[in-house]
Design a protein around this motif. Structure first.
Motif, PDB file in Angstrom:
ATOM      1  N   ASN B  39       0.804  -1.212   0.000  1.00 21.24           N
ATOM      2  CA  ASN B  39       0.000   0.000   0.000  1.00 21.24           C
ATOM      3  C   ASN B  39       0.838   1.262   0.000  1.00 21.24           C
ATOM      4  OD1 ASN B  39      -2.426  -1.191  -0.246  1.00 21.24           O
ATOM      5  ND2 ASN B  39      -2.879  -1.221   1.952  1.00 21.24           N
ATOM      6  N   GLU B  67      -6.002   5.935  -5.694  1.00 17.63           N
ATOM      7  CA  GLU B  67      -6.905   4.938  -5.117  1.00 17.63           C
ATOM      8  C   GLU B  67      -7.931   4.486  -6.151  1.00 17.63           C
ATOM      9  OE1 GLU B  67      -8.376   6.709  -1.522  1.00 17.63           O
ATOM     10  OE2 GLU B  67      -6.670   5.936  -0.347  1.00 17.63           O
ATOM     11  N   ASN B  73      -7.911   1.083  -1.112  1.00 18.98           N
ATOM     12  CA  ASN B  73      -8.025   2.159  -0.137  1.00 18.98           C
ATOM     13  C   ASN B  73      -6.800   2.166   0.755  1.00 18.98           C
ATOM     14  OD1 ASN B  73     -10.457   3.258  -0.925  1.00 18.98           O
ATOM     15  ND2 ASN B  73     -11.623   1.675   0.167  1.00 18.98           N
ATOM     16  N   ASN B  74      -6.745   3.138   1.631  1.00 21.68           N
ATOM     17  CA  ASN B  74      -5.670   3.223   2.622  1.00 21.68           C
ATOM     18  C   ASN B  74      -4.285   3.200   1.992  1.00 21.68           C
ATOM     19  OD1 ASN B  74      -7.637   3.143   4.588  1.00 21.68           O
ATOM     20  ND2 ASN B  74      -7.630   0.897   4.559  1.00 21.68           N
ATOM     21  N   GLN B  76      -0.660   4.730   1.079  1.00 18.53           N
ATOM     22  CA  GLN B  76       0.249   5.681   1.708  1.00 18.53           C
ATOM     23  C   GLN B  76       1.142   6.242   0.607  1.00 18.53           C
ATOM     24  OE1 GLN B  76       2.920   3.912   4.445  1.00 18.53           O
ATOM     25  NE2 GLN B  76       3.482   5.859   5.381  1.00 18.53           N
TER      26      GLN B  76
END
Lengths: 366, 454
Positions: B39, B67, B73-74, B76
């Protein structure tokens, strides 16, 4: 935003920042200066996205705020204003009131103005302003002016224990200057773009006292002094390892008066070949003479002889006279030592009493 | 790698709509995905200014677009200062570069036949070496083996259709075959001019400089066409210096030697003469025959030695003509399903009318051309004065009348101011000797020969 400051302070601040805010057609806001009124004073900020300059201007702040207007316009206006207090206020543009003049300058919102990157101020190195200014002028001229060669369109800053070594070259000549500093931290090399240092020299031009602080990380370098902060990108690359082209020994050396050598080179060079700028230097150890000559088929020929303390064998070499004069102009001494090996390897100029500066010139091979 | 590029392109596509064009080009130029793991995504940006700006102003937008594009999602997202070229080694045009109309040399196009404008048929192997082009061939070959080290610049000159373009392109093809990563640019000087004008018009002269000064090998054909174009010359001058300083090989070709190119600044001329100048002159009979044989091999067609000899003997000046004649011979015989013999060849070559140019040439035309070339009046040229500056042109005139018109000596004498036929004989002998010894006269005659047929 509402504040009062003196014309003198504001004018000085603007003249420092206005120079780099120009000629950007891509992003018009880069032609503007950002005025940021904070509690303790006014900050003026400009940037061209490679260099950023921030100057603190003393003033009485009545209301904090930000705005941007065209830097050149504001600079011109304030420099023509009378030496009085100036009232600045944000009202449908930037309202500027002096004793007998009131002006409104249209501008752009500060939100779109680029943010100047911050540097963590933990690696501090201090140099006296006067020493850095002088040292810069001794090397900058030798840097390449060709923007396509980014590594040498720059000056190398090599931070060593106890000293800072500046070096610049355009591959025809090389200038190196060592400055004493207090650095007990790690050793570090940074390549600083020529444009940044020209700007720094300009800003330092009427500043002779106090110390300048240098902070850096791997991408940025910050010069800070007396309320001025100049931040610049550094070049990502490796500076040529020039130490290996400086000869360790020389066959012939000549110690002579700069005040005799410079006019001799200047006058003989009137007869050099156009575009080549060649003058021949012959070292005669027996007669203790340095012979300078040049000739061209068009204009004629000229020979000058000057007295010199010559050690080593008889020798001769051909230089571009401009490069020679450039170097001689930067020596702070009445006597210069000129050392050569032969007409294939570089010659060295060094002043008698200033061992921390050297200037190397490539000969013209014939 | 390609995947990251695709993702970033789609992100840029989303952002371009939201953000104004000026700030989009300023802030997103040369950005790319540096690393992507689970991520965490690291975006490479060109400078700290851009880093700060993206972090503070566009982080939300970038995050949303990423995204959306990855359907995750989420995420970084971190920004790091990095050089795209150095890190990724991709030189493909990104979308942003397209917006600013960057026409950078594109490595990804290198796979097809016309890589960098080079025609892969033009190689050293397919070049027939003879006495007329030996030097030029050797110099080009040496320059291709050690680009930028031996002959820089290499300047090749010679008449129409003698193989200048072939040699210039062969240098490029040779270097490419050894190192496919080299950036090679082959253009003619007209294209250089057009690009330069376009760059000025659209305010992108920086881009122009970047493109031309970043190549490893620059090949320019027909450089004589920059004559009279001062701005282009100045730009070329700086390009030349930048490349030469960095030891990048430069190869130029022209239809005449540097000194004879008029309307070009002397500082450029002197740079042309800096490295190596090699001329290509007309091929001799053996070379012409060798060329014909090679061409026949390429086309897989059999011709008798006798016929090849006949063709080579009758078409002398120009290799392009030679090839044209051969093509015609092959085509006609294949169409009519005939076996070529000397008679049929003779009739075909007769059709082509050997040296059709010569038909329209007259003594008057030669006189006029020479008077213009040496900048003297026709009266003076044909008159009685024996001034040195008149005598040479007069002798050249008689020589050319003899050579090109095959006029008789008494005839030449009459045309050139009622002179005796022995004067004409002397003149022809003198010039033909001078051609062997004096390069300037040789060049002058070469240029004049072209001029009288213009």
């Amino acid at each position: 935003m509402k504040l009062i400051c003196t014309q003198e302070n504001l004018n000085k601040g603007l003249s420092l920042v206005a120079n780099i805010a120009n000629k950007n057609t891509n992003l018009p806001i880069l032609n503007n200066v950002l005025l940021r009124a904070e509690k303790d004073g006014l900050f003026l900020i400009t940037t061209d996205l490679e260099i950023g300059i921030k100057v603190f201007v003393r003033g009485k702040i009545e209301k904090t705020g930000t705005f941007t207007v065209e830097a050149k316009l504001l600079n011109n206006l304030i420099s023509l204003s009378s030496k009085d207090n100036i009232n600045i206020e944000l009202a449908d543009g930037l309202k500027i009131k002096s004793k007998n003049q009131e002006t409104i300058i249209k501008g752009l919102d500060a939100d779109d103005f680029p943010l100047i990157p911050e540097i963590e101020k933990d690696n501090k190195i201090e140099i006296s302003c006067a020493a850095l200014k002088k040292s810069l002028s001794q090397v900058i001229f030798a840097a390449s002016s060709d923007p396509s060669r980014i590594e040498i369109n720059a000056v190398n800053f090599s931070f060593k224990k106890g000293e800072l070594i500046l070096a610049a070259t355009d591959s025809y000549r090389l200038a190196e200057k060592k400055i004493k500093i207090t650095n007990d931290k790690k050793e570090f090399d940074l390549i600083i773009p020529l444009k940044t240092l020209q700007e720094l020299s300009r800003i330092l031009s009427d500043h002779n006292e106090g110390n300048l602080e240098i902070y850096f990380n791997e991408n940025q370098i910050l010069f800070a002094f007396d309320g001025v902060e100049l931040i610049s990108r550094v070049i990502d690359g490796k500076y040529p390892d020039y130490s290996q082209i400086i000869p360790a020994d020389f066959n012939t050396s000549c110690l002579c008066d700069v005040s005799e050598l410079v006019p001799a080179i200047k006058s003989v060079s009137l007869f050099c070949k156009q575009g080549i700028n060649d003058v021949r230097l012959s070292f005669d150890a027996q007669k203790k003479e340095l012979v300078i000559e040049s000739a061209s088929s068009g204009s004629g020929a000229s020979t000058a002889k000057i007295k010199g303390e010559i050690n080593g064998q008889d020798n001769n070499i051909v230089f571009n006279y401009r490069y020679l004069l450039d170097g001689l102009n930067q020596l702070n001494s009445s006597e210069v030592t000129l050392k050569i090996n032969n007409n294939y390897s570089p010659g060295l100029l060094q002043s008698k009493n200033e061992k921390d500066y050297l200037y190397l010139v490539m000969p013209i091979r014939q | 790698m390609e995947n990251r590029e695709k993702i970033w392109q789609s992100v840029l596509g989303d952002l371009e709509i939201i953000i104004s064009k000026a700030s989009f080009t300023t802030w997103f130029k040369n950005t790319f995905i540096l690393e992507m793991e689970n991520n965490q995504i690291i975006i490479g940006v060109p400078s700290s200014f851009v880093k700060t700006w993206l972090e503070k102003k566009h982080h939300e937008n970038i995050l949303n677009a990423l995204e959306k594009s990855l359907s995750k999602n989420n995420l970084q997202v971190i920004y790091r200062v990095a050089d795209k070229e150095k890190t990724a080694n991709i030189r493909e045009d990104t979308q942003i570069k397209n917006i600013v109309q960057n026409k950078a040399v594109n490595n990804s196009q290198a796979k097809n036949n016309h890589r960098f404008g080079l025609n892969s048929n033009y190689t050293f192997k397919s070049f027939v070496v003879g006495p007329g082009n030996e030097l030029a061939h050797a110099a080009a070959h040496a320059a291709a083996q050690k680009p930028g080290e031996i002959y820089n610049p290499l300047f090749i000159y010679g008449g129409v259709g003698l193989g200048k373009t072939h040699l210039v392109q062969a240098v490029g093809n040779y270097i490419l075959s050894k190192d496919p990563d080299k950036k090679i640019l082959y253009i003619n000087s007209e294209k250089f001019t057009n690009d330069f004008i376009f760059a000025i018009k659209s305010g992108q002269s920086e881009k122009f400089k970047e493109i031309y000064r970043s190549v490893d090998v620059l090949l320019i054909d027909d450089i004589q066409f920059i004559s009279g174009k001062e701005q282009t010359q100045e730009e070329f001058f700086h390009t030349f210096n930048a490349l030469h300083q960095n030891n990048k090989q430069i190869v130029l070709s022209s239809d005449r030697p540097p000194k004879a190119i008029q309307g070009v600044e002397s500082r450029l001329i002197s740079r042309f003469e800096w490295g190596m100048i090699a001329d290509i002159s007309s091929p001799d009979l053996e070379t012409r025959m060798a060329i014909l044989e090679l061409k026949c091999q390429e086309k897989n067609y059999d011709l008798d030695k006798e016929i090849i000899h006949y063709v080579a003997e009758n078409i002398q000046e120009n290799i392009r003509e030679l090839e044209g004649a051969l093509n015609r011979i092959i085509a006609i015989h294949q169409l009519n399903n005939l076996k070529p013999n000397l008679d049929s060849i003779k009739s075909i070559l007769g059709d082509i009318s050997i040296n059709p140019k010569k038909a329209g040439l007259t003594g008057k035309k030669i006189i006029q051309t020479i008077a213009d070339f040496y900048d003297i009046k026709i009266d003076q040229l044909l008159g009685n004065s024996r001034k040195k500056e008149l005598v040479l042109p007069r002798q050249v005139l008689m020589f050319l009348m003899r050579e090109e018109l095959k006029a008789s000596f008494p005839n030449i004498g009459r045309e050139v101011g009622q002179r005796d036929h022995t004067t004409a004989m002397h003149a022809c002998l003198k010039i033909s000797q001078a051609i062997e010894k004096d390069e300037k006269i040789r060049n002058d005659i070469g240029v004049l020969k072209q001029k009288i047929y213009e």
